[in-house]
Design an enzyme around this catalytic site. Structure first.
Site, PDB file in Angstrom:
ATOM      1  N   ASP A  28     -18.763  24.141  -4.423  1.00 42.07           N
ATOM      2  CA  ASP A  28     -19.163  24.047  -5.829  1.00 42.07           C
ATOM      3  C   ASP A  28     -20.646  23.693  -5.963  1.00 42.07           C
ATOM      4  OD1 ASP A  28     -18.308  21.460  -4.779  1.00 42.07           O
ATOM      5  OD2 ASP A  28     -18.452  20.654  -6.799  1.00 42.07           O
ATOM      6  N   GLU A  31     -20.228  17.202 -13.544  1.00 42.09           N
ATOM      7  CA  GLU A  31     -19.068  18.065 -13.289  1.00 42.09           C
ATOM      8  C   GLU A  31     -18.924  19.054 -14.436  1.00 42.09           C
ATOM      9  OE1 GLU A  31     -16.705  18.299 -10.895  1.00 42.09           O
ATOM     10  OE2 GLU A  31     -16.926  16.435  -9.735  1.00 42.09           O
ATOM     11  N   HIS A  36     -23.290  20.697  -4.991  1.00 40.73           N
ATOM     12  CA  HIS A  36     -22.478  19.963  -4.013  1.00 40.73           C
ATOM     13  C   HIS A  36     -22.437  20.770  -2.707  1.00 40.73           C
ATOM     14  CE1 HIS A  36     -18.624  17.289  -3.609  1.00 40.73           C
ATOM     15  NE2 HIS A  36     -19.609  16.879  -2.854  1.00 40.73           N
TER      16      HIS A  36
END
Ligand SMILES: [Zn+2]
Length: 274
Positions: free
Chosen positions: A183, A102, A173
């Protein structure tokens, strides 16, 4: 950066990487893919706190903040909950065999009277705005840029993971959940990452559209295979791989009956690159 028993140990400059435990993880995995995300949130701290919360039912292996600081939350050989319902090529359920990274980033921004706002109403200066078209959308929109430090750290981590595990590809993703997720989006230099880390050209970015009135998507590379969907002229598809003049693609903007993306083979003569 060093890896230590499926955890990152230290950065290149020697400081320890913090490991913050999350209950949102499961048993052992063998990582085959790296999935890049953005947090779409107010900051890395918020995401870390959210991932610590058992009610979130979400987590990632690591979070990289905009200064390039890394927080690891799940060992790389354990399952984190970052991908959700996901499918790409002939694989599905990416949590079972992928590492989730992330990146702290608010994601898509909205322009109102020459000012830029995240979905949570924070305003961002125009210096951080990237105007670009998401590969799965038709119009350009506004995205928060990633910092150089953050991208550099992300690259080093990916490189290290590739030296440690048998990683087959790096995906967004938005590659594995194209109807649900956007994303890391167009501000992330995915082609550059793949070219440098995998030593090959990006193999997910080629977009085509149907150039005939109708084109069948089949479950094999040949007209003898069953047609699983019929596409109208100008339907957009994303190229995954080719065989004997047929392209294996997924169909954009048009989910199948079950709401999942349609994957299958189309005769490449019926497609034009866009
Ligand atoms: Zn994501």
């Amino acid at each position: 950066m060093i890896i230590l028993k499926d955890k990152l140990g230290k950065t290149i400059s020697g400081e320890s990487i913090s490991f913050i435990e999350t209950p949102n993880k499961e048993g052992i995995i063998v990582p085959e893919y790296i999935i890049i995300h953005f947090t779409a949130g107010r900051g890395a701290e918020n995401s870390i706190n959210w991932f610590k919360d058992p009610t979130a039912k979400a987590s990632a292996h690591i979070i990289i903040d905009s200064d390039g600081r890394i927080t690891q939350m799940v060992e790389f050989n354990k399952k984190a909950w970052h991908a959700g319902r996901s499918r790409w090529a002939d694989r599905s359920g990416f949590n079972d065999f992928s590492i989730g990274i992330e990146l702290e980033n608010p994601g898509r921004l909205t322009k109102v009277n020459e000012r830029f706002y995240a979905w949570f109403e924070k305003e961002y200066s125009k210096d951080v705005v990237v105007t670009a078209k998401h590969k799965h959308e038709n119009e350009t929109s506004y995205w928060h840029s990633f910092t150089e430090k953050q991208l550099d750290t992300c690259f080093q981590v990916c490189k290290l993971l590739m030296e440690t595990y048998n990683i087959k590809n790096i995906l967004g993703h938005d590659d594995i959940a194209p109807f649900r997720k956007n994303d890391p989006g167009p501000a992330f230099p995915m082609e550059n990452f793949r070219a440098k880390l995998l030593g090959r050209e990006d193999d997910t970015a080629d977009m085509y559209k149907v150039n005939t009135e109708y084109a069948n998507v089949r479950n094999g590379a040949g007209i003898e295979f069953e047609a699983i969907a019929e596409l109208k002229k100008d339907t957009q598809v994303e190229f995954i791989k080719s065989k004997l003049g047929w392209f294996y693609v997924y169909v954009l903007f048009k989910p199948g009956k079950d709401g999942e993306p349609i994957y299958g083979w189309i005769n490449s003569d019926l497609l034009t690159k866009i």
